[in-house]
Motif scaffolding. Sequence first.
Motif, short mmCIF file in Angstrom:
data_model
loop_
_atom_site.label_atom_id
_atom_site.label_comp_id
_atom_site.label_asym_id
_atom_site.label_seq_id
_atom_site.Cartn_x
_atom_site.Cartn_y
_atom_site.Cartn_z
N GLU A 57 0.81 -1.22 0.00
CA GLU A 57 0.00 0.00 0.00
C GLU A 57 0.85 1.27 0.00
O GLU A 57 0.33 2.38 0.12
CB GLU A 57 -0.94 0.02 1.20
CG GLU A 57 -2.05 -1.01 1.15
CD GLU A 57 -3.07 -0.83 2.26
OE1 GLU A 57 -2.74 -0.16 3.26
OE2 GLU A 57 -4.19 -1.34 2.12
N LYS A 58 2.16 1.12 -0.17
CA LYS A 58 3.06 2.27 -0.05
C LYS A 58 2.93 3.23 -1.23
O LYS A 58 2.50 2.86 -2.32
CB LYS A 58 4.51 1.80 0.07
CG LYS A 58 5.03 1.09 -1.17
CD LYS A 58 6.44 0.56 -0.90
CE LYS A 58 6.95 -0.24 -2.11
NZ LYS A 58 8.29 -0.82 -1.86
N TYR A 59 3.31 4.48 -0.97
CA TYR A 59 3.36 5.55 -1.96
C TYR A 59 2.02 5.74 -2.67
O TYR A 59 1.95 5.89 -3.89
CB TYR A 59 4.47 5.29 -2.98
CG TYR A 59 5.83 5.10 -2.35
CD1 TYR A 59 6.37 6.06 -1.50
CD2 TYR A 59 6.57 3.94 -2.59
CE1 TYR A 59 7.61 5.88 -0.91
CE2 TYR A 59 7.82 3.76 -1.99
CZ TYR A 59 8.33 4.73 -1.16
OH TYR A 59 9.57 4.55 -0.58
N ALA A 60 0.96 5.75 -1.89
CA ALA A 60 -0.37 5.92 -2.46
C ALA A 60 -1.34 6.44 -1.39
O ALA A 60 -1.10 6.30 -0.19
CB ALA A 60 -0.88 4.60 -3.03
N ILE A 61 -2.43 7.03 -1.88
CA ILE A 61 -3.53 7.44 -1.01
C ILE A 61 -4.67 6.46 -1.22
O ILE A 61 -5.19 6.33 -2.34
CB ILE A 61 -4.00 8.86 -1.36
CG1 ILE A 61 -2.84 9.86 -1.22
CG2 ILE A 61 -5.18 9.28 -0.48
CD1 ILE A 61 -3.11 11.19 -1.89
N LYS A 62 -5.06 5.76 -0.17
CA LYS A 62 -6.15 4.77 -0.28
C LYS A 62 -7.31 5.08 0.67
O LYS A 62 -8.44 4.71 0.39
CB LYS A 62 -5.61 3.37 0.03
CG LYS A 62 -4.53 2.89 -0.91
CD LYS A 62 -4.21 1.43 -0.72
CE LYS A 62 -5.31 0.55 -1.29
NZ LYS A 62 -4.92 -0.89 -1.32
N TYR A 63 -7.01 5.74 1.78
CA TYR A 63 -8.03 5.95 2.82
C TYR A 63 -8.28 7.43 3.05
O TYR A 63 -7.37 8.26 2.99
CB TYR A 63 -7.58 5.30 4.13
CG TYR A 63 -7.30 3.82 4.03
CD1 TYR A 63 -8.34 2.89 4.00
CD2 TYR A 63 -6.00 3.35 3.94
CE1 TYR A 63 -8.09 1.54 3.90
CE2 TYR A 63 -5.74 2.00 3.84
CZ TYR A 63 -6.78 1.09 3.81
OH TYR A 63 -6.52 -0.25 3.70
N TYR A 64 -9.53 7.75 3.36
CA TYR A 64 -9.89 9.12 3.71
C TYR A 64 -11.07 9.11 4.67
O TYR A 64 -11.79 8.11 4.80
CB TYR A 64 -10.22 9.93 2.46
CG TYR A 64 -11.50 9.53 1.75
CD1 TYR A 64 -12.69 10.24 1.94
CD2 TYR A 64 -11.52 8.45 0.86
CE1 TYR A 64 -13.86 9.88 1.28
CE2 TYR A 64 -12.68 8.09 0.20
CZ TYR A 64 -13.85 8.82 0.41
OH TYR A 64 -15.00 8.45 -0.23
N GLY A 65 -11.26 10.24 5.36
CA GLY A 65 -12.36 10.34 6.31
C GLY A 65 -13.04 11.70 6.22
O GLY A 65 -12.40 12.71 5.91
N ILE A 66 -14.33 11.73 6.51
CA ILE A 66 -15.10 12.96 6.58
C ILE A 66 -14.90 13.57 7.96
O ILE A 66 -15.22 12.93 8.97
CB ILE A 66 -16.60 12.71 6.32
CG1 ILE A 66 -16.81 11.90 5.03
CG2 ILE A 66 -17.36 14.03 6.29
CD1 ILE A 66 -16.29 12.55 3.79
N VAL A 67 -14.36 14.79 8.00
CA VAL A 67 -14.00 15.40 9.28
C VAL A 67 -15.24 15.75 10.09
O VAL A 67 -16.20 16.33 9.58
CB VAL A 67 -13.13 16.66 9.05
CG1 VAL A 67 -12.87 17.39 10.37
CG2 VAL A 67 -11.82 16.27 8.38
N ASP A 68 -15.19 15.38 11.36
CA ASP A 68 -16.32 15.63 12.27
C ASP A 68 -16.00 16.73 13.28
O ASP A 68 -16.85 17.55 13.62
CB ASP A 68 -16.66 14.33 13.01
CG ASP A 68 -17.85 14.48 13.94
OD1 ASP A 68 -18.87 15.03 13.51
OD2 ASP A 68 -17.74 14.05 15.11
N LYS A 69 -14.75 16.76 13.77
CA LYS A 69 -14.40 17.70 14.84
C LYS A 69 -12.89 17.92 14.87
O LYS A 69 -12.12 16.99 14.63
CB LYS A 69 -14.87 17.14 16.19
CG LYS A 69 -14.55 18.00 17.40
CD LYS A 69 -15.02 17.30 18.67
CE LYS A 69 -14.65 18.10 19.91
NZ LYS A 69 -15.05 17.37 21.15
#
Length: 268
Positions: A57-69
């Motif tokens: 999974e290196k050198y990549a963007i795979k995960y993200y989250g919707i900011v809550d606080k």
Amino acid sequence: MENTNKVLIALMNSKLDLDIAKTQNWYRIPIKSAPKIVKENKLEIIAFYQTKEFDEEKYAIKYYGIVDKISILKRRKLFPNETQNAKSNNEYYKIEFLPLLKLERPIISKRHRFIIFIPTTKEKFLKALEINHLYNDSVLEDILWARFLEKKISAERQLLYKGAESNYFILDFAIFCKTRNINIECDGDKYHMEKTAVQNDKNRNNYLESKGWSVLRFTTENLTKNMDKTMSVVCDTINKYGGIQYETDSKDYHFIRPDDDSQLMLFD
């Protein structure tokens, strides 16, 4: 098209921190190094660029989250079970988000770059195929980048270059060629006409040239009124230095034909 940065790409270089993001839904950024988008509470999405620590999974963007606080806490509050140490009273932004989501298609770094923060827009984030598609720092850079994409010119945006004497620079564009690499700078008229900026630019150019780089600088007029001529200079310089290297581990180089966007010539 909304051009406001509401997404932050953040560095994820620890499996423990990724586990915290997955199971506890938060991420920390030291107050001293936090980007403007966090300080001004404009962050809506946080995504993570994974380093070499993550194997496949290196050198990549795979995960993200919707900011809550977003809140400010001392390290000892973030890690209550950690033995007290010199960092225990350091303050961090604690960014809490909804359960992590996974991109259908990871955003990759073709040259395996070390990246800390990239603020960007939602539109660029959702459309990006690779890291260079994310940058949203300059209208002039975007104009030139669009032409690079049209002509299939491989370049790295906002590349961190570290010199042997602890000098480091952020290059607007870096193009890797067979005999000499090229740094291209987009000089906005207001800043780069100031006396201090002119001197800094000269010192920077001299240093990079001494390290084997060729430096091209283009003004606002070059990039808005004389783009064809600007692209001709870029293409001629690429060809002068043996053509573009498209992948880090490739030994193939390609010339660029200024009058033919579709054809690339194998050089080696």
